[in-house]
Design a protein around this motif. Structure first.
Motif, PDB file in Angstrom:
ATOM      1  N   MET A  55      13.649  37.443  -2.610  1.00 51.38           N
ATOM      2  CA  MET A  55      13.913  36.656  -2.590  1.00 51.38           C
ATOM      3  C   MET A  55      14.016  35.897  -3.454  1.00 51.38           C
ATOM      4  N   ILE A  56      14.818  35.370  -3.853  1.00 54.76           N
ATOM      5  CA  ILE A  56      15.406  34.355  -5.155  1.00 54.76           C
ATOM      6  C   ILE A  56      14.742  32.802  -4.790  1.00 54.76           C
ATOM      7  N   ASN A  57      13.861  32.485  -5.545  1.00 58.34           N
ATOM      8  CA  ASN A  57      13.374  31.427  -4.724  1.00 58.34           C
ATOM      9  C   ASN A  57      13.163  30.195  -6.489  1.00 58.34           C
ATOM     10  N   LYS A  58      12.905  30.554  -7.700  1.00 55.74           N
ATOM     11  CA  LYS A  58      12.580  30.511  -8.715  1.00 55.74           C
ATOM     12  C   LYS A  58      13.949  29.936  -9.873  1.00 55.74           C
ATOM     13  N   VAL A  59      14.276  28.908  -9.851  1.00 51.26           N
ATOM     14  CA  VAL A  59      15.868  28.642 -10.161  1.00 51.26           C
ATOM     15  C   VAL A  59      15.722  27.566 -11.795  1.00 51.26           C
ATOM     16  N   VAL A  60      16.268  28.184 -12.269  1.00 44.97           N
ATOM     17  CA  VAL A  60      17.110  26.743 -14.091  1.00 44.97           C
ATOM     18  C   VAL A  60      18.247  26.692 -14.008  1.00 44.97           C
ATOM     19  N   ILE A  61      18.442  26.066 -13.985  1.00 47.66           N
ATOM     20  CA  ILE A  61      19.514  25.596 -14.050  1.00 47.66           C
ATOM     21  C   ILE A  61      20.116  24.811 -15.742  1.00 47.66           C
ATOM     22  N   VAL A  62      21.011  25.617 -16.493  1.00 52.44           N
ATOM     23  CA  VAL A  62      21.589  25.228 -18.164  1.00 52.44           C
ATOM     24  C   VAL A  62      22.600  24.380 -17.880  1.00 52.44           C
ATOM     25  N   GLU A  63      23.207  23.071 -17.662  1.00 50.09           N
ATOM     26  CA  GLU A  63      24.016  22.936 -17.465  1.00 50.09           C
ATOM     27  C   GLU A  63      23.886  21.141 -17.887  1.00 50.09           C
ATOM     28  N   ASP A  64      25.620  20.770 -18.657  1.00 53.08           N
ATOM     29  CA  ASP A  64      25.131  20.053 -19.446  1.00 53.08           C
ATOM     30  C   ASP A  64      26.255  18.628 -18.859  1.00 53.08           C
ATOM     31  N   GLU A  65      26.526  19.207 -17.500  1.00 55.07           N
ATOM     32  CA  GLU A  65      27.227  17.786 -16.782  1.00 55.07           C
ATOM     33  C   GLU A  65      26.395  17.732 -15.286  1.00 55.07           C
ATOM     34  N   THR A  66      26.049  16.070 -15.680  1.00 53.44           N
ATOM     35  CA  THR A  66      25.470  15.466 -15.075  1.00 53.44           C
ATOM     36  C   THR A  66      25.451  15.982 -13.146  1.00 53.44           C
ATOM     37  N   ALA A  67      26.547  15.613 -13.230  1.00 56.13           N
ATOM     38  CA  ALA A  67      27.040  15.725 -11.333  1.00 56.13           C
ATOM     39  C   ALA A  67      27.372  16.949 -11.110  1.00 56.13           C
ATOM     40  N   ALA A  68      27.483  18.192 -11.765  1.00 55.49           N
ATOM     41  CA  ALA A  68      27.747  19.272 -11.756  1.00 55.49           C
ATOM     42  C   ALA A  68      26.337  19.418 -10.846  1.00 55.49           C
ATOM     43  N   ALA A  69      25.425  20.003 -12.349  1.00 54.82           N
ATOM     44  CA  ALA A  69      23.147  20.882 -11.929  1.00 54.82           C
ATOM     45  C   ALA A  69      23.597  19.834 -10.673  1.00 54.82           C
ATOM     46  N   ALA A  70      23.316  18.847 -10.535  1.00 58.26           N
ATOM     47  CA  ALA A  70      22.987  17.976  -9.006  1.00 58.26           C
ATOM     48  C   ALA A  70      23.906  18.870  -7.713  1.00 58.26           C
TER      49      ALA A  70
END
Length: 66
Positions: free
Chosen positions: A1-16
């Motif tokens: 199961m996928i539980n640990k995630v990293v997000i690489v995104e420079d737009e705050t709203a998109a990351a949220a």
């Protein structure tokens, strides 16, 4: 199961928005880090991580994530 995630995104709203969608799908998802630049990502990943999956925006302000 996928539980640990990293997000690489420079737009705050998109990351949220992505974080919110992931939590709605699986409340146990842990976002380990949200990185906003290629420089941050290179530094973070060079130290190692136990992330199960990484979501990356292709075009960041300081370059391409690939």
């Amino acid at each position: 199961m996928i539980n640990k995630v990293v997000i690489v995104e420079d737009e705050t709203a998109a990351a949220a928005n992505l974080r919110s969608m992931l939590k709605n799908i699986n409340p146990d998802v842990e976002v380990l880090e949200v990185l906003e630049s290629v420089e941050e990502a290179v530094d973070f990943f060079s130290k190692g991580t136990d992330a199960d999956v990484v979501f990356m925006d292709i075009h960041l302000a300081d370059g391409d994530s690939f």
